[in-house]
Design a protein around this motif. Structure first.
Motif, PDB file in Angstrom:
ATOM      1  N   ALA A 177       7.244  10.943  13.018  1.00  0.00           N
ATOM      2  CA  ALA A 177       6.927  10.254  11.901  1.00  0.00           C
ATOM      3  C   ALA A 177       8.428   9.963  11.526  1.00  0.00           C
ATOM      4  N   LYS A 178       9.392  10.607  11.945  1.00  0.00           N
ATOM      5  CA  LYS A 178      10.750  10.147  11.289  1.00  0.00           C
ATOM      6  C   LYS A 178      11.170   8.993  11.632  1.00  0.00           C
ATOM      7  N   PHE A 179      10.496   8.088  12.607  1.00  0.00           N
ATOM      8  CA  PHE A 179      11.030   6.831  13.022  1.00  0.00           C
ATOM      9  C   PHE A 179      10.317   5.911  12.192  1.00  0.00           C
ATOM     10  N   LEU A 180       9.257   6.268  11.492  1.00  0.00           N
ATOM     11  CA  LEU A 180       8.526   5.155  10.681  1.00  0.00           C
ATOM     12  C   LEU A 180       9.371   4.602   9.548  1.00  0.00           C
ATOM     13  N   GLN A 181       9.242   3.393   9.387  1.00  0.00           N
ATOM     14  CA  GLN A 181       9.969   2.575   8.313  1.00  0.00           C
ATOM     15  C   GLN A 181       8.913   1.821   7.612  1.00  0.00           C
ATOM     16  N   PRO A 182       8.784   2.121   6.238  1.00  0.00           N
ATOM     17  CA  PRO A 182       9.594   2.884   5.466  1.00  0.00           C
ATOM     18  C   PRO A 182       9.334   4.468   5.582  1.00  0.00           C
ATOM     19  N   ALA A 183      10.317   5.169   5.371  1.00  0.00           N
ATOM     20  CA  ALA A 183      10.336   6.638   5.466  1.00  0.00           C
ATOM     21  C   ALA A 183       9.067   6.961   4.759  1.00  0.00           C
ATOM     22  N   LEU A 184       8.486   8.071   5.474  1.00  0.00           N
ATOM     23  CA  LEU A 184       7.047   8.569   4.983  1.00  0.00           C
ATOM     24  C   LEU A 184       7.431   9.558   4.050  1.00  0.00           C
ATOM     25  N   THR A 185       6.599   9.404   2.821  1.00  0.00           N
ATOM     26  CA  THR A 185       6.424  10.614   1.749  1.00  0.00           C
ATOM     27  C   THR A 185       5.569  11.478   2.301  1.00  0.00           C
ATOM     28  N   CYS A 186       5.976  12.871   2.574  1.00  0.00           N
ATOM     29  CA  CYS A 186       5.105  13.733   3.243  1.00  0.00           C
ATOM     30  C   CYS A 186       5.385  15.212   2.764  1.00  0.00           C
ATOM     31  N   PHE A 187       4.704  16.377   3.509  1.00  0.00           N
ATOM     32  CA  PHE A 187       5.026  17.491   3.050  1.00  0.00           C
ATOM     33  C   PHE A 187       5.728  18.334   4.193  1.00  0.00           C
ATOM     34  N   TRP A 246      -0.619  29.160   2.206  1.00  0.00           N
ATOM     35  CA  TRP A 246       0.701  28.868   2.604  1.00  0.00           C
ATOM     36  C   TRP A 246       1.295  27.721   1.982  1.00  0.00           C
ATOM     37  N   PRO A 247       2.246  27.841   1.160  1.00  0.00           N
ATOM     38  CA  PRO A 247       2.577  26.437   0.645  1.00  0.00           C
ATOM     39  C   PRO A 247       3.436  25.437   1.417  1.00  0.00           C
ATOM     40  N   LEU A 248       3.280  24.321   0.769  1.00  0.00           N
ATOM     41  CA  LEU A 248       4.064  23.043   1.483  1.00  0.00           C
ATOM     42  C   LEU A 248       4.821  22.264   0.226  1.00  0.00           C
ATOM     43  N   GLU A 249       6.019  21.939   0.929  1.00  0.00           N
ATOM     44  CA  GLU A 249       6.960  21.155  -0.034  1.00  0.00           C
ATOM     45  C   GLU A 249       6.841  19.616   0.033  1.00  0.00           C
ATOM     46  N   LEU A 250       6.544  19.016  -0.969  1.00  0.00           N
ATOM     47  CA  LEU A 250       6.686  17.615  -1.054  1.00  0.00           C
ATOM     48  C   LEU A 250       8.123  17.061  -0.539  1.00  0.00           C
ATOM     49  N   VAL A 251       8.204  16.116   0.323  1.00  0.00           N
ATOM     50  CA  VAL A 251       9.394  15.535   0.743  1.00  0.00           C
ATOM     51  C   VAL A 251       9.259  13.953   0.465  1.00  0.00           C
ATOM     52  N   PRO A 252       9.932  13.671  -0.790  1.00  0.00           N
ATOM     53  CA  PRO A 252       9.832  12.069  -0.979  1.00  0.00           C
ATOM     54  C   PRO A 252      10.334  11.377  -0.029  1.00  0.00           C
ATOM     55  N   LEU A 265       0.868  -1.254   0.071  1.00  0.00           N
ATOM     56  CA  LEU A 265       0.147   0.004   0.053  1.00  0.00           C
ATOM     57  C   LEU A 265       0.926   1.167  -0.137  1.00  0.00           C
ATOM     58  N   ALA A 266       0.652   2.160  -0.890  1.00  0.00           N
ATOM     59  CA  ALA A 266       1.272   3.397  -1.063  1.00  0.00           C
ATOM     60  C   ALA A 266       0.680   4.379  -0.003  1.00  0.00           C
ATOM     61  N   VAL A 267       1.709   5.112   0.819  1.00  0.00           N
ATOM     62  CA  VAL A 267       1.135   5.973   1.731  1.00  0.00           C
ATOM     63  C   VAL A 267       1.849   7.280   1.674  1.00  0.00           C
ATOM     64  N   ILE A 268       0.992   8.301   1.622  1.00  0.00           N
ATOM     65  CA  ILE A 268       1.421   9.785   1.716  1.00  0.00           C
ATOM     66  C   ILE A 268       0.917  10.546   2.736  1.00  0.00           C
ATOM     67  N   GLY A 269       1.763  10.980   3.769  1.00  0.00           N
ATOM     68  CA  GLY A 269       1.348  11.695   4.815  1.00  0.00           C
ATOM     69  C   GLY A 269       1.079  13.032   4.434  1.00  0.00           C
ATOM     70  N   PHE A 270       0.649  13.985   5.576  1.00  0.00           N
ATOM     71  CA  PHE A 270       0.767  15.353   5.526  1.00  0.00           C
ATOM     72  C   PHE A 270       1.690  16.136   5.816  1.00  0.00           C
ATOM     73  N   ARG A 271       1.835  16.538   7.186  1.00  0.00           N
ATOM     74  CA  ARG A 271       3.009  17.408   7.458  1.00  0.00           C
ATOM     75  C   ARG A 271       4.118  16.569   8.275  1.00  0.00           C
ATOM     76  N   GLU A 272       5.374  17.021   7.668  1.00  0.00           N
ATOM     77  CA  GLU A 272       6.687  16.312   8.514  1.00  0.00           C
ATOM     78  C   GLU A 272       6.351  16.624  10.057  1.00  0.00           C
ATOM     79  N   GLU A 273       6.236  15.485  10.831  1.00  0.00           N
ATOM     80  CA  GLU A 273       6.437  15.498  12.186  1.00  0.00           C
ATOM     81  C   GLU A 273       7.320  14.605  12.796  1.00  0.00           C
ATOM     82  N   PRO A 274       8.040  15.249  13.787  1.00  0.00           N
ATOM     83  CA  PRO A 274       9.229  14.640  14.424  1.00  0.00           C
ATOM     84  C   PRO A 274       9.041  13.215  14.739  1.00  0.00           C
TER      85      PRO A 274
END
Length: 344
Positions: A284-294, A329-335, A273-282
């Motif tokens: 969530a940095k520990f999730l594996q695989p690394a989360l694609t987010c903004f 307010w813009p958000l930047e995609l973080v792959p 399952l492909a997952v795209i999160g919302f805002r980068e959150e401290p």
């Protein structure tokens, strides 16, 4: 030491001179000013701010109204903690204080704000979590209290707002997933009447339409904006007969709960399952695989909110010539790796 009269008697100078020295007026001799300030500190004199506020008709306080609930406490949402750094950096320029006004979840936000307005505890307001129809906006407009809304609303009236680019997030996420071959794309949206949910769903629908993909209401999963909500979204997703191959989340902490549910069910994020999160959150940095987010700067958003608010206030508007304006307010995609695979 209680009161300015006793301080004046102690120094054997007039109350007026003491008052002007304490308030930094230019017509006071520098030596006298230093003498007054030193004596005030030594004797523990504290100015009666409430009396001064009554005389001046101001409090020099800005209120930030937020939702307070068991969920927000348990999830330790750091959004507003990050925001306040930017807000205070601007307000400090003008010796303004920021106070948080947490509205309990079991109280009507309109009634809570009406009480704050009646008490005149602040000079201006920043309101958040705007509803699709938000009576707080009409209240503040009618009361002529300067304010900025963090979030848009369908309520009428001329008011200033700043909102995150939910349309851009939906478009970028859908485009990215479609490019990887996904056609069954679900979203997890708030179950409340918060307006950002409606904005996000509309943008998601339009993005699908651009790609010729029909909108399926079953793929819109409404849950609470929390870790538990993410867990519930995973549960409901797995119950669908025609399961999606991807999901987009509109709240940062949902990803933690979603990952937990998927792992329990033997579904691997980023592979099954492909997952795209919302805002980068401290966390969530520990999730594996690394989360694609903004990504976005909460401090910069706080600065923009504060400067926009002060631009609506006559006493400070001259310092902010850009004026009060509505802003997306813009958000930047973080792959990341959570949506790395492509469908054949």
């Amino acid at each position: 030491m209680k009161g300015i009269r006793q301080l004046a008697e102690h120094l054997d100078i007039s109350i007026g001179t003491v008052s002007r020295a304490l308030n930094g007026k230019p017509d006071v001799n520098e030596e006298t000013r230093k003498r007054v300030l030193a004596a005030a500190e030594e004797l523990g004199y504290v100015a009666n701010q409430s009396g001064r506020s009554l005389r001046q008709g101001t409090t020099n306080v800005i209120g930030l109204m937020i939702e307070s609930s068991k969920e927000t406490v348990e999830n330790s949402d750091n959004f507003f903690l990050g925001l306040t750094g930017g807000l205070q950096s601007v307000f400090a320029r003008h010796k303004l204080d920021l106070v948080m006004l947490p509205c309990p979840s079991d109280e009507d936000p309109y009634e809570y704000l009406k009480r704050m307005v009646a008490r005149r505890v602040v000079d201006a307001m920043i309101i958040s979590a705007t509803q699709r129809i938000d009576k707080r906006i009409d209240l503040l407009v009618k009361a002529k209290i300067p304010f900025v809304a963090l979030g848009r609303s369908s309520s009428g009236g001329n008011y200033t707002w700043i909102d995150l680019d939910f349309e851009g997030v939906a478009a970028s996420a859908v485009d990215r997933l479609v490019a990887k071959g996904h056609r069954r794309i679900a979203i997890a949206a708030p179950s409340s009447d918060i307006n950002l949910g409606y904005i996000f769903i509309d943008a998601y629908r339009q993005s699908l339409q651009r790609h010729g993909i029909p909108f399926d209401p079953k793929l819109v999963i409404r849950v609470k904006s929390s870790e538990q909500g993410g867990y519930q979204a995973g549960h409901e997703l797995l119950l669908l007969d025609h399961k999606p191959t991807a999901i987009i989340l509109i709240y940062e902490l949902m990803a933690i709960g979603l990952y937990r549910k998927l792992v329990e069910a033997g579904v691997v994020p980023g592979r099954d399952l492909a997952v795209i999160g919302f805002r980068e959150e401290p966390r969530a940095k520990f999730l594996q695989p690394a989360l694609t987010c903004f990504r976005m700067s909460l401090r910069d958003l706080g600065v923009e909110l504060a400067e926009t608010l002060l631009a609506t206030m006559p006493a400070y508007a001259k310092h902010y010539p850009k004026g009060a304006r509505n802003t997306i307010w813009p958000l930047e995609l973080v792959p990341g790796e959570s949506d790395a695979f492509s469908l054949k």
